[in-house]
Design an enzyme around this catalytic site. Structure first.
Site, PDB file in Angstrom:
ATOM      1  N   ARG A   1       0.853  -1.178   0.000  1.00 47.37           N
ATOM      2  CA  ARG A   1       0.000   0.000   0.000  1.00 47.37           C
ATOM      3  C   ARG A   1       0.894   1.235   0.000  1.00 47.37           C
ATOM      4  O   ARG A   1       1.901   1.282   0.724  1.00 47.37           O
ATOM      5  CB  ARG A   1      -0.910   0.015   1.240  1.00 47.37           C
ATOM      6  CG  ARG A   1      -2.088  -0.932   1.169  1.00 47.37           C
ATOM      7  CD  ARG A   1      -3.108  -0.507   0.105  1.00 47.37           C
ATOM      8  NE  ARG A   1      -4.259  -1.372   0.028  1.00 47.37           N
ATOM      9  CZ  ARG A   1      -4.413  -2.399  -0.814  1.00 47.37           C
ATOM     10  NH1 ARG A   1      -3.446  -2.689  -1.672  1.00 47.37           N
ATOM     11  NH2 ARG A   1      -5.507  -3.108  -0.821  1.00 47.37           N
TER      12      ARG A   1
ATOM     13  N   GLU B   1      -3.091   7.708  -4.751  1.00 44.50           N
ATOM     14  CA  GLU B   1      -3.410   7.210  -6.098  1.00 44.50           C
ATOM     15  C   GLU B   1      -4.656   7.897  -6.641  1.00 44.50           C
ATOM     16  O   GLU B   1      -5.614   8.094  -5.876  1.00 44.50           O
ATOM     17  CB  GLU B   1      -3.639   5.691  -6.030  1.00 44.50           C
ATOM     18  CG  GLU B   1      -2.367   4.963  -5.677  1.00 44.50           C
ATOM     19  CD  GLU B   1      -2.573   3.460  -5.470  1.00 44.50           C
ATOM     20  OE1 GLU B   1      -3.650   2.949  -5.833  1.00 44.50           O
ATOM     21  OE2 GLU B   1      -1.652   2.813  -4.968  1.00 44.50           O
TER      22      GLU B   1
ATOM     23  N   HIS C   1      -0.664   0.252  -9.873  1.00 45.77           N
ATOM     24  CA  HIS C   1      -1.350  -0.661  -8.947  1.00 45.77           C
ATOM     25  C   HIS C   1      -1.949  -1.868  -9.687  1.00 45.77           C
ATOM     26  O   HIS C   1      -3.165  -2.059  -9.715  1.00 45.77           O
ATOM     27  CB  HIS C   1      -2.438   0.097  -8.165  1.00 45.77           C
ATOM     28  CG  HIS C   1      -2.813  -0.581  -6.878  1.00 45.77           C
ATOM     29  ND1 HIS C   1      -3.186   0.106  -5.746  1.00 45.77           N
ATOM     30  CD2 HIS C   1      -2.869  -1.902  -6.543  1.00 45.77           C
ATOM     31  CE1 HIS C   1      -3.475  -0.758  -4.773  1.00 45.77           C
ATOM     32  NE2 HIS C   1      -3.280  -1.981  -5.243  1.00 45.77           N
TER      33      HIS C   1
HETATM   34  C1  DGY Z   1      -5.579  -5.944  -3.150  1.00 46.94           C
HETATM   35  O1  DGY Z   1      -6.185  -6.984  -3.423  1.00 46.94           O
HETATM   36  O2  DGY Z   1      -5.510  -5.515  -2.004  1.00 46.94           O
HETATM   37  C2  DGY Z   1      -4.929  -5.214  -4.273  1.00 46.94           C
HETATM   38  O3  DGY Z   1      -4.212  -4.117  -3.864  1.00 46.94           O
HETATM   39  C3  DGY Z   1      -5.920  -4.845  -5.352  1.00 46.94           C
HETATM   40  O4  DGY Z   1      -6.124  -5.987  -6.091  1.00 46.94           O
END
Ligand code: DGY
Length: 326
Positions: free
Chosen positions: A239, A268, A286
């Site tokens: 993240r 983002e 991402h």
């Molecule tokens: C998640 O699954 O947490 C990813 O960041 C998005 O697919």
């Protein structure tokens, strides 16, 4: 009996939608864009279940907008920092995520970033496309060696351990931090559990696999970047807010660390000013879990959770299990 109603906040695989349609009424946001908070609240009014994305903030106001009949918000993601767990549990709303099915894709993508950053692939690709290549030269695009180097993993969960496992082919030394030691993993992979300072100081490649929590926000900041080796690469496919992006831009610009590979960002889709002008960072939007099969599997888990809850059964991947005891 009236069919249950489900809203899906953005187009996902048709197979998932068709499966859900066998059990309930389904409406999908037809536009290929995230809904604004106001649109989101309007669209979920009166629904019995909602499939959400990580870009949909699901807080108390959203749950109240959905109404008391709403039983489940199923996140189409393994991460769930967009959910207010306490508010959902208080309202008897079940929250679910999609763990397990995206470990391989995310770990492979972490490696893609690591390899691309270490061997300067995007920079070299651009060089060729720009028509600058005049023939083989011994001293350009020199990159970093990976074999037998030290891979540091922050967070040895499902994805972190998968990344570490894939390092075996490069004969790397593995060090890791985690709130829990994993002795069987240590034995199998010759990995060593270390403290954060050792992880920062000894990693040639530092890969982050932490959940976003108040305690992990800016886990990598100014001080941490300065503790890393000047030759080290930082990889983040977890993240964005786990890294202080402002400080990272400074550290990359001043070559405090050698480079970075980033799948995720603090705000983002906005990037910290200066980030995209740097040649020692690989940036992608991402997409760590974006493979055809993974997306299908994520959809199947979300849909199955909704169907189970509508049938009065516990979902497979509940993230606020206290709610099931109510
Ligand atoms: C998640 O699954 O947490 C990813 O960041 C998005 O697919």
């Amino acid at each position: 009996m009236k069919k249950k109603s489900v809203y899906i906040t953005r187009m996902i695989s048709q197979e998932t939608i068709d499966d859900l349609k066998k059990h309930c009424d389904v409406e999908v946001n037809p536009d290929d864009r995230a809904l604004s908070p106001a649109e989101f609240m309007e669209k979920i009014k009166g629904r019995d279940g909602v499939i959400t994305l990580i870009t949909d903030k699901v807080d108390a106001a959203v749950m109240d907008a959905a109404g008391p009949q709403c039983k489940i918000f199923a996140n189409y993601a393994v991460g769930f920092n967009n959910f207010d767990l306490a508010a959902a549990t208080k309202r008897g709303i079940i929250l679910t995520n999609t763990p397990g099915v995206l470990d391989d894709a995310t770990a492979t993508h972490t490696w893609a970033l690591l390899l691309a950053a270490a061997r300067r692939i995007p920079e070299a690709d651009k060089f060729v496309r720009d028509g600058k290549w005049k023939g083989w030269a011994p001293m350009f695009f020199l990159g970093l060696d990976i074999d037998r180097k030290t891979l540091g993993i922050a967070g040895l969960g499902r994805i972190g351990s998968n990344v570490a496992r894939k390092a075996k082919g490069f004969d790397m030394k593995i060090i890791y931090t985690d709130v829990r030691r994993n002795q069987s993993f240590e034995k199998e992979f010759g990995a060593t559990h270390v403290d954060k300072e050792t992880l920062l100081k000894e990693s040639d490649f530092l890969s982050l696999h932490l959940p976003l929590l108040p305690e992990t926000q800016h886990y990598i900041g100014k001080k941490e970047l300065r503790m890393m080796k000047k030759t080290a690469l930082l990889i983040n496919a977890s993240r964005g807010p786990i890294v202080d992006e402002k400080e990272l831009v400074k550290a990359l610009r001043e070559r405090i660390i050698a480079g970075a590979g980033l799948d995720v960002f603090e705000n983002e889709p906005q990037l910290e000013p200066g980030l995209k002008e740097l040649d020692n960072v690989v940036i992608v939007p991402h997409i760590a879990s974006a493979t055809i099969k993974t997306r299908l599997d994520m959809g199947a888990i979300a849909a199955n959770n909704i169907i189970k809850v509508f049938n009065g059964q516990p979902p497979d991947t509940c993230i606020n299990p206290e709610v099931l005891k109510k």
